[in-house]
Design a protein around this motif. Sequence first.
Motif, PDB file in Angstrom:
ATOM      1  N   ARG A  63      -3.990  -9.456  17.747  1.00 32.25           N
ATOM      2  CA  ARG A  63      -4.957  -8.915  16.782  1.00 32.25           C
ATOM      3  C   ARG A  63      -4.625  -7.463  16.431  1.00 32.25           C
ATOM      4  O   ARG A  63      -4.748  -7.050  15.270  1.00 32.25           O
ATOM      5  CB  ARG A  63      -6.376  -9.018  17.342  1.00 32.25           C
ATOM      6  CG  ARG A  63      -7.436  -8.457  16.404  1.00 32.25           C
ATOM      7  CD  ARG A  63      -7.424  -9.175  15.056  1.00 32.25           C
ATOM      8  NE  ARG A  63      -8.135  -8.444  14.023  1.00 32.25           N
ATOM      9  CZ  ARG A  63      -9.142  -8.943  13.314  1.00 32.25           C
ATOM     10  NH1 ARG A  63      -9.577 -10.177  13.565  1.00 32.25           N
ATOM     11  NH2 ARG A  63      -9.711  -8.225  12.391  1.00 32.25           N
ATOM     12  N   VAL A  64      -4.179  -6.685  17.407  1.00 30.62           N
ATOM     13  CA  VAL A  64      -3.767  -5.303  17.118  1.00 30.62           C
ATOM     14  C   VAL A  64      -2.597  -5.295  16.136  1.00 30.62           C
ATOM     15  O   VAL A  64      -2.567  -4.510  15.178  1.00 30.62           O
ATOM     16  CB  VAL A  64      -3.391  -4.575  18.427  1.00 30.62           C
ATOM     17  CG1 VAL A  64      -2.741  -3.230  18.120  1.00 30.62           C
ATOM     18  CG2 VAL A  64      -4.629  -4.386  19.306  1.00 30.62           C
ATOM     19  N   ALA A  65      -1.620  -6.171  16.353  1.00 27.43           N
ATOM     20  CA  ALA A  65      -0.469  -6.248  15.447  1.00 27.43           C
ATOM     21  C   ALA A  65      -0.908  -6.674  14.050  1.00 27.43           C
ATOM     22  O   ALA A  65      -0.392  -6.170  13.042  1.00 27.43           O
ATOM     23  CB  ALA A  65       0.565  -7.220  16.010  1.00 27.43           C
ATOM     24  N   LEU A  66      -1.865  -7.613  13.970  1.00 31.39           N
ATOM     25  CA  LEU A  66      -2.378  -8.022  12.661  1.00 31.39           C
ATOM     26  C   LEU A  66      -3.026  -6.849  11.941  1.00 31.39           C
ATOM     27  O   LEU A  66      -2.808  -6.646  10.734  1.00 31.39           O
ATOM     28  CB  LEU A  66      -3.395  -9.148  12.835  1.00 31.39           C
ATOM     29  CG  LEU A  66      -4.086  -9.601  11.548  1.00 31.39           C
ATOM     30  CD1 LEU A  66      -3.102 -10.350  10.645  1.00 31.39           C
ATOM     31  CD2 LEU A  66      -5.293 -10.481  11.866  1.00 31.39           C
ATOM     32  N   ILE A  79      -1.281 -13.151   2.855  1.00 33.78           N
ATOM     33  CA  ILE A  79      -1.776 -14.214   3.733  1.00 33.78           C
ATOM     34  C   ILE A  79      -0.881 -14.232   4.968  1.00 33.78           C
ATOM     35  O   ILE A  79       0.304 -14.566   4.879  1.00 33.78           O
ATOM     36  CB  ILE A  79      -1.739 -15.591   3.032  1.00 33.78           C
ATOM     37  CG1 ILE A  79      -2.342 -15.513   1.631  1.00 33.78           C
ATOM     38  CG2 ILE A  79      -2.410 -16.635   3.897  1.00 33.78           C
ATOM     39  CD1 ILE A  79      -3.793 -15.116   1.592  1.00 33.78           C
ATOM     40  N   VAL A  80      -1.452 -13.863   6.118  1.00 35.92           N
ATOM     41  CA  VAL A  80      -0.669 -13.672   7.339  1.00 35.92           C
ATOM     42  C   VAL A  80      -1.293 -14.496   8.468  1.00 35.92           C
ATOM     43  O   VAL A  80      -2.491 -14.378   8.746  1.00 35.92           O
ATOM     44  CB  VAL A  80      -0.620 -12.182   7.734  1.00 35.92           C
ATOM     45  CG1 VAL A  80       0.108 -11.985   9.056  1.00 35.92           C
ATOM     46  CG2 VAL A  80       0.060 -11.368   6.631  1.00 35.92           C
ATOM     47  N   GLU A 101      -7.263  -3.747   4.982  1.00 37.11           N
ATOM     48  CA  GLU A 101      -8.159  -4.380   5.939  1.00 37.11           C
ATOM     49  C   GLU A 101      -8.015  -5.893   5.928  1.00 37.11           C
ATOM     50  O   GLU A 101      -7.461  -6.473   4.990  1.00 37.11           O
ATOM     51  CB  GLU A 101      -9.625  -4.019   5.621  1.00 37.11           C
ATOM     52  CG  GLU A 101      -9.948  -2.551   5.740  1.00 37.11           C
ATOM     53  CD  GLU A 101     -11.409  -2.274   5.422  1.00 37.11           C
ATOM     54  OE1 GLU A 101     -12.109  -3.222   4.990  1.00 37.11           O
ATOM     55  OE2 GLU A 101     -11.829  -1.122   5.595  1.00 37.11           O
ATOM     56  N   VAL A 102      -8.562  -6.514   6.984  1.00 37.79           N
ATOM     57  CA  VAL A 102      -8.712  -7.969   7.006  1.00 37.79           C
ATOM     58  C   VAL A 102      -9.958  -8.312   6.196  1.00 37.79           C
ATOM     59  O   VAL A 102     -11.082  -7.972   6.593  1.00 37.79           O
ATOM     60  CB  VAL A 102      -8.842  -8.499   8.444  1.00 37.79           C
ATOM     61  CG1 VAL A 102      -9.087 -10.009   8.435  1.00 37.79           C
ATOM     62  CG2 VAL A 102      -7.590  -8.172   9.261  1.00 37.79           C
ATOM     63  N   GLN A 103      -9.765  -8.978   5.070  1.00 36.55           N
ATOM     64  CA  GLN A 103     -10.875  -9.267   4.166  1.00 36.55           C
ATOM     65  C   GLN A 103     -11.524 -10.623   4.438  1.00 36.55           C
ATOM     66  O   GLN A 103     -12.649 -10.880   3.996  1.00 36.55           O
ATOM     67  CB  GLN A 103     -10.382  -9.234   2.716  1.00 36.55           C
ATOM     68  CG  GLN A 103      -9.747  -7.921   2.300  1.00 36.55           C
ATOM     69  CD  GLN A 103     -10.759  -6.797   2.171  1.00 36.55           C
ATOM     70  OE1 GLN A 103     -11.969  -7.036   2.085  1.00 36.55           O
ATOM     71  NE2 GLN A 103     -10.280  -5.558   2.165  1.00 36.55           N
TER      72      GLN A 103
END
Length: 595
Positions: A63-66, A79-80, A101-103
């Motif tokens: 999650r940190v890497a994302l 899209i990852v 950001e993660v939307q």
Amino acid sequence: MRIALAQIDLVVGDLSGNARRSIDAIEAAREAGAAITVLPELTITGYPPEDLLFKQHFLDDARVALDDVAAATSGTVAIVGFPERGGDAVYNAAAILADGEVQGIVRKVRLPNYGVFDEYRYFGAGDHAAIVEVDGVPVAVTICEDLWLPDGPAAAAAAAGATVILNTSASPYHRGKGHQRERMLAQRARDHVAVVALCNQVGGQDELVFDGHSVILDHEGLVVGRAAQFAEDLLVCDVDPAAASAARLRDPRGRLAHRPALGTPVRTVARLTTAATEHPPTSTPPRHGHPQDESPHGDGELFPTLDPIAEVYAALVLATRDYVAKNGFSTVVLGLSGGIDSTLVLLVAIDALGADRVRAIVMPSPYSSEGTQSDADRLADAVGVQRMRLGIKPAMDAYDQILAEPFSGLEMDLTEENLQARIRGNLLMALSNKHGWLVLTTGNKSEMSVGYSTLYGDSAGGFAVIKDCPKTLVYDLVAHRRQVTPDAWGTDGEHDVLASIVERPPSAELRHDQRDDQSLPPYDVLDRILEGYVELDLGRDQLVDRGLPAADVERVIRLVDLAEYKRRQSPPGVKITPRALGRDRRLPITNRYGG
């Protein structure tokens, strides 16, 4: 709408490295004017991460890497893929990244649990389809098998208005898989009257190799963009969602899809605006495909696809290159006998790594023929690898002396033949230990299936390059490689070393005048039996009904069943056929069913 598919070569567990690769790909796509960039399934962790998913700290680090990748997004949507921890479950998920950001997050609904897949072991299933509105266009985001079947998340999203269906995938290769996948996607595009874009992973991962072959199709199922096979690539393509929307007005099938029986609920997870709403058209490259590939509804590069044998050869090369590099080796070593199998492994190794990183060891015994030994030397000279000659007769004599008393009064048999193979295996492993070289084994699928190999002998090593290649395919692959450089094999005037190797009757050369056909059926018969028994699970009666000799069928089935314990101890090797020995086929060693 401009779409980019970034098929990148990921390394399982290299979270920071995969994040860097993702950021670089997103930046390249943004510079190309893409509104949306799609990366492969489980981008952050690589696929398949297997039991790493049971480690809480691994999920936290992913999650940190994302979030690091998200922070690098601006002006484009990405899209990852990543593993999402949710309550007491982990989900195979895709993150919608934009504006740093993660939307939104999409969870995979259809979890495969067959063949090489174990997703029930690791993941919970999502419960809804997802739409992301990008610059006013409703876009469905799906993960691998969420698009595979006619119903399910992709169908539900299309019925809810999505005119573009994106798919992030890690679809492993087997022979012919890319063409099958492309045909399936064409049908889905027609079924859903939508643009379909699939981004597939590329590269080797243990026993799997991913072929890339990412593709974009218009709503009529015509290919408008195709990425390279077996290589990293960024495919950028302009598509026309409005054409899909207009076509739906004329297609009554879509109206039926609004029935409640469709099942999967649909949610809009984000509404986003990018900086890519206006951009110059993509340059139009030469079209490589067939006329039916042409479409007025999109325009991207169309890489030509490889022919079936070239495709397999490319898979072997990529898988070998990645296994060596990702596991920290610089040099490989193999036993070069002058036979067809070690010849193919040598050719693959030099094409994967370069001749300067390959060592060939010629290990003659008193039973080795002059023809195989001279061809081994000629072949090594032709491809420019370093070779070493280590005669094994002194070791054979030492074993004879040590075992003279316990073997007293007993006839020579397979024991002495196996000792020769084990001496060679020991020598290769000693060179590996001393120099840090990775040993490539040279056994093919036909021989491994029936146990025509020596445990701790020719099966000893680190990577089994042609483990899943039937013997008849081995001959086809060498013939293909010979045609690539037809003038490279005449190293001493008239002699064509590859032709000589191909034409010689196959033999293990562990006793005088030995030939494989003295121990096995002809390879064309053997491979047909193995295809039926191993890949199709046919029984003896079904095989005989196919015209195969009953005695050979009985014998081969017995040999395959007896050799399960050997296969369990063999090194990993790349999956080439639809059902490889190992992860694909799991049978008990202790088993009395007998076929």
